[in-house]
Scaffold this motif. Structure first.
Motif, mmCIF file in Angstrom:
data_model
loop_
_atom_site.group_PDB
_atom_site.id
_atom_site.type_symbol
_atom_site.label_atom_id
_atom_site.label_comp_id
_atom_site.label_asym_id
_atom_site.label_seq_id
_atom_site.Cartn_x
_atom_site.Cartn_y
_atom_site.Cartn_z
ATOM 1 N N ASP A 114 -8.130 -10.308 9.745
ATOM 2 C CA ASP A 114 -7.350 -11.427 10.254
ATOM 3 C C ASP A 114 -6.360 -11.916 9.200
ATOM 4 O OD1 ASP A 114 -6.706 -13.413 12.265
ATOM 5 O OD2 ASP A 114 -7.754 -14.865 10.992
ATOM 6 N N ALA A 115 -6.781 -12.005 7.949
ATOM 7 C CA ALA A 115 -5.891 -12.453 6.866
ATOM 8 C C ALA A 115 -4.897 -11.364 6.478
ATOM 9 C CB ALA A 115 -6.724 -12.860 5.644
ATOM 10 N N GLY A 116 -5.290 -10.118 6.664
ATOM 11 C CA GLY A 116 -4.420 -8.992 6.331
ATOM 12 C C GLY A 116 -4.983 -8.170 5.186
ATOM 13 N N VAL A 117 -4.812 -6.889 5.311
ATOM 14 C CA VAL A 117 -5.274 -5.937 4.305
ATOM 15 C C VAL A 117 -4.056 -5.216 3.756
ATOM 16 C CG1 VAL A 117 -6.694 -3.897 3.883
ATOM 17 C CG2 VAL A 117 -7.460 -5.625 5.534
ATOM 18 N N GLU A 118 -3.870 -5.292 2.435
ATOM 19 C CA GLU A 118 -2.749 -4.576 1.822
ATOM 20 C C GLU A 118 -3.235 -3.223 1.327
ATOM 21 O OE1 GLU A 118 0.771 -4.943 -1.445
ATOM 22 O OE2 GLU A 118 0.135 -6.681 -0.289
ATOM 23 N N LEU A 119 -2.519 -2.202 1.751
ATOM 24 C CA LEU A 119 -2.849 -0.838 1.343
ATOM 25 C C LEU A 119 -1.688 -0.278 0.531
ATOM 26 C CD1 LEU A 119 -4.080 -0.174 4.825
ATOM 27 C CD2 LEU A 119 -5.431 0.599 2.923
ATOM 28 N N SER A 120 -2.013 0.236 -0.639
ATOM 29 C CA SER A 120 -1.023 0.918 -1.471
ATOM 30 C C SER A 120 -1.213 2.409 -1.293
ATOM 31 C CB SER A 120 -1.216 0.546 -2.939
ATOM 32 O OG SER A 120 -0.989 -0.832 -3.118
ATOM 33 N N CYS A 121 -0.114 3.102 -1.072
ATOM 34 C CA CYS A 121 -0.160 4.557 -0.882
ATOM 35 C C CYS A 121 0.721 5.221 -1.918
ATOM 36 C CB CYS A 121 0.356 4.943 0.505
ATOM 37 S SG CYS A 121 -0.747 4.549 1.834
ATOM 38 N N ALA A 122 0.135 6.141 -2.653
ATOM 39 C CA ALA A 122 0.919 6.973 -3.565
ATOM 40 C C ALA A 122 1.865 7.824 -2.723
ATOM 41 C CB ALA A 122 -0.026 7.845 -4.388
ATOM 42 N N PRO A 123 2.856 8.454 -3.350
ATOM 43 C CA PRO A 123 3.753 9.325 -2.579
ATOM 44 C C PRO A 123 2.984 10.422 -1.842
ATOM 45 C CG PRO A 123 4.570 8.995 -4.815
ATOM 46 C CD PRO A 123 3.200 8.396 -4.753
ATOM 47 N N LYS A 124 3.419 10.683 -0.621
ATOM 48 C CA LYS A 124 2.853 11.759 0.212
ATOM 49 C C LYS A 124 1.319 11.692 0.242
ATOM 50 C CE LYS A 124 6.838 14.725 -0.327
ATOM 51 N NZ LYS A 124 7.457 14.466 0.925
ATOM 52 N N THR A 125 0.842 10.540 0.685
ATOM 53 C CA THR A 125 -0.595 10.265 0.712
ATOM 54 C C THR A 125 -0.941 9.508 1.980
ATOM 55 O OG1 THR A 125 -0.650 10.117 -1.698
ATOM 56 C CG2 THR A 125 -2.454 9.104 -0.557
ATOM 57 N N ALA A 126 -2.170 9.690 2.433
ATOM 58 C CA ALA A 126 -2.730 8.881 3.517
ATOM 59 C C ALA A 126 -3.920 8.119 2.959
ATOM 60 C CB ALA A 126 -3.145 9.747 4.686
ATOM 61 N N VAL A 127 -4.015 6.848 3.313
ATOM 62 C CA VAL A 127 -5.166 6.022 2.959
ATOM 63 C C VAL A 127 -5.824 5.609 4.256
ATOM 64 C CG1 VAL A 127 -5.946 3.876 1.886
ATOM 65 C CG2 VAL A 127 -4.107 5.187 0.823
ATOM 66 N N ILE A 128 -7.128 5.815 4.318
ATOM 67 C CA ILE A 128 -7.889 5.469 5.516
ATOM 68 C C ILE A 128 -8.984 4.511 5.110
ATOM 69 C CG2 ILE A 128 -9.410 6.365 7.331
ATOM 70 C CD1 ILE A 128 -7.741 9.037 6.981
ATOM 71 N N LEU A 129 -8.974 3.330 5.716
ATOM 72 C CA LEU A 129 -10.050 2.360 5.571
ATOM 73 C C LEU A 129 -10.853 2.406 6.850
ATOM 74 C CD1 LEU A 129 -8.257 -0.792 4.087
ATOM 75 C CD2 LEU A 129 -9.737 0.820 2.883
ATOM 76 N N THR A 130 -12.168 2.434 6.735
ATOM 77 C CA THR A 130 -12.983 2.534 7.944
ATOM 78 C C THR A 130 -14.345 1.882 7.759
ATOM 79 O OG1 THR A 130 -13.811 4.024 9.656
ATOM 80 C CG2 THR A 130 -13.916 4.814 7.379
ATOM 81 N N SER A 131 -14.841 1.309 8.847
ATOM 82 C CA SER A 131 -16.214 0.810 8.867
ATOM 83 C C SER A 131 -17.100 1.737 9.711
ATOM 84 C CB SER A 131 -16.280 -0.640 9.393
ATOM 85 O OG SER A 131 -15.791 -0.710 10.717
ATOM 86 N N VAL A 132 -16.542 2.869 10.145
ATOM 87 C CA VAL A 132 -17.315 3.866 10.897
ATOM 88 C C VAL A 132 -18.394 4.412 9.968
ATOM 89 C CG1 VAL A 132 -17.251 6.135 12.008
ATOM 90 C CG2 VAL A 132 -15.407 4.492 12.411
ATOM 91 N N VAL A 133 -19.624 4.392 10.460
ATOM 92 C CA VAL A 133 -20.744 4.883 9.639
ATOM 93 C C VAL A 133 -21.025 6.333 9.974
ATOM 94 C CG1 VAL A 133 -23.148 4.540 9.030
ATOM 95 C CG2 VAL A 133 -21.723 2.591 9.603
#
Length: 181
Positions: free
Chosen positions: A162-181
Motif C-alpha cells: 500500500d505504501a509502495g515498494v521501490e525496486l532497483s534493477c541493474a542493467p538488463k535484469t529482472a527483479v521478482i518479489l514474491t510471497s508465493v511459498v
C-alpha cells in the motif's frame, strides 16, 4: 544436433532469458489465459538442426540454459488463476512491470529492466498488504541457484504494498518479489 544458424546461439545467453520474461509479462498484461514455451527439450527432435530447448542434448550433458531460470521464476510465481493487477503506466519504456495476486492470496511483483542503465521503479497497490517477500534476481551469472539449477531467493524483505515498494534493477535484469511459498 548442430546449429546451422549462428544467431540460434542467442538462446544460450542471459538476454534470451530476459526476452522470455518480457514475453511472459506482455502475455499476462494482454489478458492471455496461459503462456507456454515451445520446444523445451532439444532431444525431442534430433532431426532438426536447432537448439531451442531449456536444456542441452544428452550428448551435451543436458545442462540447463539460462532461460530455464527465467521461465521457472515466472511459471512458479505467476500460477494459473492469478489476478493481473493494472497499475499506473511507468514513464520509462525500458521498464516492464507485472503485479499479480495468486488464487491463494500470495503476491508477485516483477520488474524487468531492458535498458543498459540501472533503473528503479516504485510499485504501489492501493489497499495491498504489508508482507515479507522473497527477492529473486535474474540477469547475471551470479544469480543464486540450488544444486539442481533452480532459482533461489537472494533474500527476504518486508514490503508494504500500500505504501509502495521501490525496486532497483541493474542493467538488463529482472527483479521478482514474491510471497508465493
Amino acid at each position: 544436433n548442430a546449429t546451422t544458424d549462428p544467431d540460434e546461439k542467442f538462446i544460450f545467453t542471459l538476454e534470451y532469458g530476459l526476452r522470455m520474461i518480457d514475453f511472459a509479462i506482455q502475455g499476462a498484461l494482454s489478458g492471455a489465459a496461459a503462456i507456454i514455451a515451445w520446444m523445451l527439450d532439444d532431444n525431442s527432435h534430433p532431426e532438426l538442426p536447432r537448439e531451442w530447448g531449456m536444456w542441452t542434448t544428452r550428448n551435451d550433458g543436458m545442462k540447463l540454459k539460462h532461460w530455464f531460470r527465467a521461465w521457472a521464476l515466472m511459471s512458479r510465481h505467476v500460477p494459473a488463476g492469478s489476478k493481473i493487477l493494472a497499475g499506473d503506466p511507468l514513464l520509462c519504456t525500458d521498464i516492464q512491470t507485472l503485479v499479480v495476486k495468486t488464487p491463494d492470496g500470495a503476491w508477485t511483483i516483477c520488474v524487468l529492466n531492458r535498458s543498459s542503465e540501472a533503473k528503479a521503479a516504485t510499485v504501489k497497490v492501493a489497499g495491498g498488504p504489508a508482507i515479507d517477500m522473497d527477492r529473486y534476481v535474474y540477469g547475471s551469472d551470479a544469480d543464486q541457484v540450488d544444486a539442481d539449477g533452480f532459482p533461489m531467493a537472494m533474500d527476504r524483505q518486508p514490503c508494504d504494498l500500500d505504501a509502495g515498494v521501490e525496486l532497483s534493477c541493474a542493467p538488463k535484469t529482472a527483479v521478482i518479489l514474491t510471497s508465493v511459498v
